[in-house]
Design a protein around this motif. Structure first.
Motif, PDB file in Angstrom:
ATOM      1  N   GLY A   1     135.696  20.179 118.353  1.00 51.90           N
ATOM      2  CA  GLY A   1     135.496  21.694 117.905  1.00 51.90           C
ATOM      3  C   GLY A   1     135.999  22.305 119.433  1.00 51.90           C
ATOM      4  O   GLY A   1     136.407  21.621 120.398  1.00 51.90           O
ATOM      5  N   LYS A   2     135.852  23.545 119.361  1.00 54.52           N
ATOM      6  CA  LYS A   2     135.994  24.232 120.636  1.00 54.52           C
ATOM      7  C   LYS A   2     134.723  25.016 121.157  1.00 54.52           C
ATOM      8  O   LYS A   2     134.131  25.693 120.311  1.00 54.52           O
TER       9      LYS A   2
ATOM     10  N   ILE B   1     129.666  31.377 115.093  1.00 56.82           N
ATOM     11  CA  ILE B   1     130.695  31.355 115.990  1.00 56.82           C
ATOM     12  C   ILE B   1     130.661  32.229 117.184  1.00 56.82           C
ATOM     13  O   ILE B   1     130.038  33.255 117.070  1.00 56.82           O
ATOM     14  N   ASN B   2     131.194  31.790 118.315  1.00 54.98           N
ATOM     15  CA  ASN B   2     131.115  32.770 119.502  1.00 54.98           C
ATOM     16  C   ASN B   2     129.739  33.007 120.141  1.00 54.98           C
ATOM     17  O   ASN B   2     129.665  34.192 120.842  1.00 54.98           O
TER      18      ASN B   2
ATOM     19  N   TYR C   1     130.638  20.747 115.212  1.00 60.25           N
ATOM     20  CA  TYR C   1     131.194  20.474 116.524  1.00 60.25           C
ATOM     21  C   TYR C   1     130.164  19.242 116.920  1.00 60.25           C
ATOM     22  O   TYR C   1     129.171  18.961 116.390  1.00 60.25           O
TER      23      TYR C   1
ATOM     24  N   GLY D   1     132.813  28.108 120.224  1.00 60.78           N
ATOM     25  CA  GLY D   1     134.326  28.939 120.265  1.00 60.78           C
ATOM     26  C   GLY D   1     134.190  29.599 118.929  1.00 60.78           C
ATOM     27  O   GLY D   1     133.453  30.036 118.133  1.00 60.78           O
ATOM     28  N   ASN D   2     135.684  30.045 118.374  1.00 64.26           N
ATOM     29  CA  ASN D   2     135.854  30.978 117.483  1.00 64.26           C
ATOM     30  C   ASN D   2     136.055  30.055 116.204  1.00 64.26           C
ATOM     31  O   ASN D   2     136.667  30.614 115.239  1.00 64.26           O
ATOM     32  N   GLU D   3     135.841  28.789 116.156  1.00 65.57           N
ATOM     33  CA  GLU D   3     136.131  27.837 114.981  1.00 65.57           C
ATOM     34  C   GLU D   3     134.883  27.658 114.060  1.00 65.57           C
ATOM     35  O   GLU D   3     133.807  27.238 114.791  1.00 65.57           O
ATOM     36  N   THR D   4     134.939  27.875 112.900  1.00 63.15           N
ATOM     37  CA  THR D   4     133.757  27.452 112.166  1.00 63.15           C
ATOM     38  C   THR D   4     133.758  25.805 111.708  1.00 63.15           C
ATOM     39  O   THR D   4     135.158  25.239 111.839  1.00 63.15           O
ATOM     40  N   GLY D   5     132.767  25.084 111.283  1.00 64.19           N
ATOM     41  CA  GLY D   5     132.790  23.854 110.940  1.00 64.19           C
ATOM     42  C   GLY D   5     131.882  23.148 112.032  1.00 64.19           C
ATOM     43  O   GLY D   5     131.271  23.508 112.676  1.00 64.19           O
TER      44      GLY D   5
ATOM     45  N   ASN E   1     130.219  31.524 110.143  1.00 57.33           N
ATOM     46  CA  ASN E   1     130.925  32.931 110.421  1.00 57.33           C
ATOM     47  C   ASN E   1     129.928  33.904 110.973  1.00 57.33           C
ATOM     48  O   ASN E   1     130.147  34.842 111.355  1.00 57.33           O
TER      49      ASN E   1
END
Length: 464
Positions: free
Chosen positions: A406-407, A374-375, A440, A434-438, A462
């Motif tokens: 997702g973000k 992420i990020n 997209y 973005g800062n979300e796991t999972g 992560n």
């Protein structure tokens, strides 16, 4: 569904309010807004802005439809150029009138209607981009309503547990705020989404009608290309002399062949273009040869009617003959060889560009199924390829990459990125998670194409 949600929310709020104090009945949507407090008022403000934008757009579309109604009812078949201009001048302030007058200016400037299809597509793309701004604003308002509802939920939970005093009145009051704000946010989001979808459908029906009329205008103007203008001061023979593209010097007494009018823009794959060429046979002094036989041979994905690759046509009293062309399914360059029968010295050779047909398919080229921390920016760019119905790659096709789940952001910092395909039909974009796991989900669509979008699935982790 909408009415059921509101009813259930009202019942839940009534029970909460009645248990807490019995003095706050919920008998209307506005009562729910008041119970939700400041967040409820903000959500209602979002609804008001959304309804204003939708109403404004709907009024404009209705007025445009009424203005264009007169043009749509009139057939352009067989009409002269002044009559066509007069028809479009009756269109009020409609998009159809704007497009028609723009195409007429293009026709007068270019002198023919061969490349008018591209001008129509350009006009429609311009209007679609303007409408997409409206759609983006509605999407933002819908997302904002849902986010505000979630914020109200968090605020209600905070009120419930803040201070550590968990008496029944405080619990019911806090949870009542959480439930009501969540319900308001969802209802407002559903309202804006539903009305926005209906406006979108209405708009695209207008665009479909506009495209049909544009094609009708293009065909009508194509029929005008070989007709002399009404107000013409020079004779047809003098005009032919000026328009001649190829004049081969031949020995005295031998017939010579010239191409008077030529499809400079070429053909679209699979297209049949009536009157693509206007040929003339004359003697060296310029006297027309009536009844001369012209032999035409087509090669490299080019043919005549019924798939024929060799054709003989006879000149009229002015030594002229029209030649129709049919492009095959493969883009590239076709080849024509023309000569007066029995006179090898009169032979001419021309290459005919064959462009891809409109986009019909978009496919993932690379960048799918990546697993990235992420990020971080994706190490492999998202790439798609656009093809027409014959499998030819389409350049300069407008492609939109859009984040659906997702973000994250594209390289311009937005959740949506527009670009065009290169000479190989490929469009690409970078993307930062973005800062979300999972998972997209990113879609790539071709503008003004009903083809299914291409999808990219990305896994956010992560750690790298």
């Amino acid at each position: 569904l909408l009415w059921t949600s509101v009813t259930l929310g009202q019942e839940a709020a009534q029970q909460s309010a009645g248990t807490a104090g019995g003095s706050s009945p919920v008998d209307s949507f506005w009562s729910m807004t008041q119970l939700a407090g400041n967040i409820g008022y903000v959500i209602m403000g979002v609804l008001a802005v959304g309804l204003f934008l939708i109403s404004y757009q709907l009024i404009n579309l209705i007025l445009d439809s009424r203005s264009a109604r007169g043009i749509l009812k009139i057939s352009l078949a067989g009409k002269t150029l002044p009559e066509i201009e007069q028809t479009f001048n009756r269109g009020g302030n409609s998009m159809l009138k704007e497009m028609g007058l723009r195409l007429l200016v293009f026709y007068k400037t270019a002198g023919n209607a061969l490349n008018m299809q591209e001008e129509i597509a350009s006009f429609v793309n311009q209007k679609n981009e303007t409408f997409e701004v409206f759609q983006s604003r509605l999407n933002f308002l819908s997302d904002s309503a849902g986010a505000l509802g979630l914020l109200g939920t968090v605020w209600g939970v905070f009120l419930t547990f803040f201070g550590g005093n968990l008496d029944s009145e405080k619990i019911l009051s806090g949870m009542g705020v959480a439930l009501i704000t969540t319900l308001l946010g969802l209802v407002v989001s559903l309202i804006i989404n539903f009305l926005g979808t209906e406006i979108n459908s209405f708009y695209h029906k207008k665009i479909d009608a506009l495209l049909l009329k544009g094609d009708e205008l293009r065909l009508s103007l194509l029929n005008q290309d070989f007709q002399p203008a009404v107000a013409q001061t020079e004779s047809p023979d003098e005009k032919i002399e000026k328009e001649a593209e190829v004049v081969e010097e031949k020995p005295a007494g031998q017939p010579q062949l010239r191409v008077v009018k030529w499809a400079e823009g070429g053909l679209v794959a699979g297209e049949r273009l009536p009157g693509a060429l206007l040929l003339q046979v004359t003697d060296p002094a310029g006297t027309p040869f009536a009844g001369a036989t012209i032999v035409a041979r087509a090669e490299k994905n080019l043919s005549f009617e019924n798939g024929e690759t060799e054709l003989k046509i006879t000149t009229d009293s002015k030594g002229r003959a029209h030649l129709d062309l049919v492009a095959g399914p493969q883009a590239g360059r076709g080849k024509l060889r023309l000569l007066v029968e029995g006179v090898e010295e009169s032979a001419l050779e021309k290459e005919v560009p064959i462009r891809p047909a409109p986009p019909a398919k978009i496919e993932v080229l690379s960048g799918n199924d990546q697993a990235v921390a992420i990020n971080r920016e994706l190490p492999e760019k998202l790439k798609v390829r656009v093809k027409d119905s014959f499998g030819n790659t389409v350049s300069e096709a407008a492609v939109v990459f859009q984040l659906k789940m997702g973000k994250g952001v594209f390289k311009d910092g937005n959740h949506l990125f527009s670009t065009k395909t290169n000479s190989d039909g490929v469009a690409e974009s970078s993307f930062k998670l973005g800062n979300e796991t999972g998972f997209y989900l990113i879609e790539a669509k071709v503008k003004n194409c009903d083809c299914p979008p291409a999808e990219f699935r990305i896994l956010g982790k992560n750690h790298a």
